[in-house]
Design a protein around this motif. Structure first.
Motif, PDB file in Angstrom:
ATOM      1  N   MET A 109       7.581  26.051 -13.922  1.00 39.94           N
ATOM      2  CA  MET A 109       7.950  26.309 -15.314  1.00 39.94           C
ATOM      3  C   MET A 109       8.167  27.794 -15.582  1.00 39.94           C
ATOM      4  O   MET A 109       8.312  28.200 -16.727  1.00 39.94           O
ATOM      5  CB  MET A 109       6.917  25.702 -16.261  1.00 39.94           C
ATOM      6  CG  MET A 109       6.940  24.179 -16.224  1.00 39.94           C
ATOM      7  SD  MET A 109       5.961  23.389 -17.493  1.00 39.94           S
ATOM      8  CE  MET A 109       6.955  23.667 -18.953  1.00 39.94           C
ATOM      9  N   GLN A 110       8.200  28.588 -14.509  1.00 38.27           N
ATOM     10  CA  GLN A 110       8.476  30.020 -14.609  1.00 38.27           C
ATOM     11  C   GLN A 110       7.593  30.701 -15.662  1.00 38.27           C
ATOM     12  O   GLN A 110       8.061  31.308 -16.620  1.00 38.27           O
ATOM     13  CB  GLN A 110       9.956  30.256 -14.900  1.00 38.27           C
ATOM     14  CG  GLN A 110      10.855  29.911 -13.727  1.00 38.27           C
ATOM     15  CD  GLN A 110      10.671  30.870 -12.568  1.00 38.27           C
ATOM     16  OE1 GLN A 110      11.201  31.947 -12.571  1.00 38.27           O
ATOM     17  NE2 GLN A 110       9.884  30.478 -11.569  1.00 38.27           N
ATOM     18  N   VAL A 111       6.294  30.593 -15.461  1.00 40.73           N
ATOM     19  CA  VAL A 111       5.309  31.196 -16.359  1.00 40.73           C
ATOM     20  C   VAL A 111       5.149  32.666 -15.997  1.00 40.73           C
ATOM     21  O   VAL A 111       5.002  33.022 -14.833  1.00 40.73           O
ATOM     22  CB  VAL A 111       3.957  30.456 -16.252  1.00 40.73           C
ATOM     23  CG1 VAL A 111       2.896  31.134 -17.101  1.00 40.73           C
ATOM     24  CG2 VAL A 111       4.127  28.990 -16.661  1.00 40.73           C
ATOM     25  N   MET A 112       5.165  33.497 -17.005  1.00 46.15           N
ATOM     26  CA  MET A 112       4.952  34.930 -16.797  1.00 46.15           C
ATOM     27  C   MET A 112       3.451  35.185 -16.609  1.00 46.15           C
ATOM     28  O   MET A 112       2.628  34.654 -17.357  1.00 46.15           O
ATOM     29  CB  MET A 112       5.476  35.732 -17.989  1.00 46.15           C
ATOM     30  CG  MET A 112       6.982  35.708 -18.132  1.00 46.15           C
ATOM     31  SD  MET A 112       7.825  36.546 -16.786  1.00 46.15           S
ATOM     32  CE  MET A 112       7.465  38.245 -17.172  1.00 46.15           C
ATOM     33  N   PRO A 113       3.081  36.006 -15.630  1.00 43.05           N
ATOM     34  CA  PRO A 113       1.663  36.261 -15.360  1.00 43.05           C
ATOM     35  C   PRO A 113       0.882  36.848 -16.536  1.00 43.05           C
ATOM     36  O   PRO A 113      -0.329  36.659 -16.618  1.00 43.05           O
ATOM     37  CB  PRO A 113       1.701  37.245 -14.183  1.00 43.05           C
ATOM     38  CG  PRO A 113       3.004  36.964 -13.503  1.00 43.05           C
ATOM     39  CD  PRO A 113       3.946  36.597 -14.609  1.00 43.05           C
ATOM     40  N   PHE A 114       1.537  37.523 -17.471  1.00 48.73           N
ATOM     41  CA  PHE A 114       0.801  38.091 -18.604  1.00 48.73           C
ATOM     42  C   PHE A 114       0.136  37.017 -19.461  1.00 48.73           C
ATOM     43  O   PHE A 114      -0.789  37.288 -20.220  1.00 48.73           O
ATOM     44  CB  PHE A 114       1.695  38.990 -19.477  1.00 48.73           C
ATOM     45  CG  PHE A 114       2.679  38.265 -20.355  1.00 48.73           C
ATOM     46  CD1 PHE A 114       2.281  37.661 -21.546  1.00 48.73           C
ATOM     47  CD2 PHE A 114       4.019  38.203 -20.000  1.00 48.73           C
ATOM     48  CE1 PHE A 114       3.188  37.003 -22.361  1.00 48.73           C
ATOM     49  CE2 PHE A 114       4.935  37.552 -20.808  1.00 48.73           C
ATOM     50  CZ  PHE A 114       4.521  36.950 -21.989  1.00 48.73           C
ATOM     51  N   TRP A 115       0.594  35.749 -19.324  1.00 50.93           N
ATOM     52  CA  TRP A 115       0.007  34.662 -20.100  1.00 50.93           C
ATOM     53  C   TRP A 115      -1.401  34.292 -19.617  1.00 50.93           C
ATOM     54  O   TRP A 115      -2.181  33.728 -20.385  1.00 50.93           O
ATOM     55  CB  TRP A 115       0.900  33.423 -20.032  1.00 50.93           C
ATOM     56  CG  TRP A 115       2.005  33.452 -21.041  1.00 50.93           C
ATOM     57  CD1 TRP A 115       3.323  33.710 -20.809  1.00 50.93           C
ATOM     58  CD2 TRP A 115       1.889  33.223 -22.449  1.00 50.93           C
ATOM     59  NE1 TRP A 115       4.026  33.647 -21.976  1.00 50.93           N
ATOM     60  CE2 TRP A 115       3.166  33.351 -22.998  1.00 50.93           C
ATOM     61  CE3 TRP A 115       0.821  32.921 -23.288  1.00 50.93           C
ATOM     62  CZ2 TRP A 115       3.417  33.186 -24.365  1.00 50.93           C
ATOM     63  CZ3 TRP A 115       1.068  32.755 -24.643  1.00 50.93           C
ATOM     64  CH2 TRP A 115       2.351  32.889 -25.165  1.00 50.93           C
ATOM     65  N   LEU A 116      -1.722  34.569 -18.359  1.00 52.40           N
ATOM     66  CA  LEU A 116      -3.010  34.124 -17.817  1.00 52.40           C
ATOM     67  C   LEU A 116      -4.192  34.642 -18.636  1.00 52.40           C
ATOM     68  O   LEU A 116      -5.031  33.840 -19.073  1.00 52.40           O
ATOM     69  CB  LEU A 116      -3.124  34.498 -16.341  1.00 52.40           C
ATOM     70  CG  LEU A 116      -2.055  33.878 -15.431  1.00 52.40           C
ATOM     71  CD1 LEU A 116      -2.267  34.300 -13.988  1.00 52.40           C
ATOM     72  CD2 LEU A 116      -2.023  32.382 -15.556  1.00 52.40           C
ATOM     73  N   PRO A 117      -4.318  35.937 -18.899  1.00 48.59           N
ATOM     74  CA  PRO A 117      -5.434  36.376 -19.736  1.00 48.59           C
ATOM     75  C   PRO A 117      -5.297  35.947 -21.199  1.00 48.59           C
ATOM     76  O   PRO A 117      -6.292  35.663 -21.863  1.00 48.59           O
ATOM     77  CB  PRO A 117      -5.424  37.902 -19.600  1.00 48.59           C
ATOM     78  CG  PRO A 117      -4.097  38.269 -19.048  1.00 48.59           C
ATOM     79  CD  PRO A 117      -3.583  37.067 -18.323  1.00 48.59           C
ATOM     80  N   VAL A 118      -4.060  35.870 -21.686  1.00 46.32           N
ATOM     81  CA  VAL A 118      -3.839  35.439 -23.072  1.00 46.32           C
ATOM     82  C   VAL A 118      -4.381  34.034 -23.278  1.00 46.32           C
ATOM     83  O   VAL A 118      -4.991  33.735 -24.313  1.00 46.32           O
ATOM     84  CB  VAL A 118      -2.333  35.507 -23.436  1.00 46.32           C
ATOM     85  CG1 VAL A 118      -2.064  34.878 -24.790  1.00 46.32           C
ATOM     86  CG2 VAL A 118      -1.826  36.944 -23.393  1.00 46.32           C
TER      87      VAL A 118
END
Length: 180
Positions: A109-118
């Motif tokens: 789903m092409q998730v951006m890594p910045f979402w992990l902590p968010v």
């Protein structure tokens, strides 16, 4: 009818035209997706497995069923149509779990890594199908809620292209293709 009467009908015609376009060109949410009905899920899995046969090289042991089960279950958890998730995966990665975009988005789903902590998931592995789809569905659901159910705007936000319809139009084409 007089010209004045015809002019009064113009706004009504516009509303009717908009309604017809909305009804016939927007994928509907299938009422058949009942999480408690194993028959519907089995039929859906079988139908989608056939549709994914061109991408079998990307599936473990060339079997799309494990991925389709993840898509179905995760979509149900997030109150999203599973066909929409398949469409997003199709457009984003063409079912390549190891896809990495030029801007750094990862996985199906092409998730951006910045979402992990968010999303309070700093240890998530975006190359693991279940984790990637879970995070992608969470993000899409968040955007859909933010946009009051407007799929076009939610998809544009997901892609980082708010205001441009190219991405959401592509997803809708594939959503129609995977529609059950």
């Amino acid at each position: 009818m007089t010209t004045a009467q015809l002019n009064l009908l113009k706004p009504v015609r516009k509303v009717l035209l908009f309604w017809l376009v909305f009804v016939f060109l927007t994928p509907s949410l299938p009422a058949a997706h009942a999480a408690d009905d194993p028959y519907i899920k089995t039929v859906w899995l079988t139908l989608q497995a056939g549709r994914l046969s061109p991408y079998k090289r990307f599936f473990k042991n060339e079997d799309p069923l494990p991925l389709l089960n993840i898509v179905w279950d995760t979509a149900e958890e997030h109150h999203l149509p599973p066909e929409l998730i398949l469409a997003v995966i199709h457009v984003e990665s063409h079912f390549d779990r190891f896809a990495v975009s030029r801007v750094g988005a990862i996985g199906l789903m092409q998730v951006m890594p910045f979402w992990l902590p968010v999303l309070e998931q700093p240890e998530a592995n975006l190359l693991v199908d279940k984790e990637n789809i879970e995070l992608g569905c969470t993000i899409l659901r968040r955007y859909l809620d933010r946009e009051s159910g407007n799929f076009d705007r939610a998809l544009q936000r997901y892609n980082g292209s708010l205001g441009e319809s190219t991405y959401s139009d592509k997803v809708k084409i594939w959503w129609d293709y995977y529609y059950f």
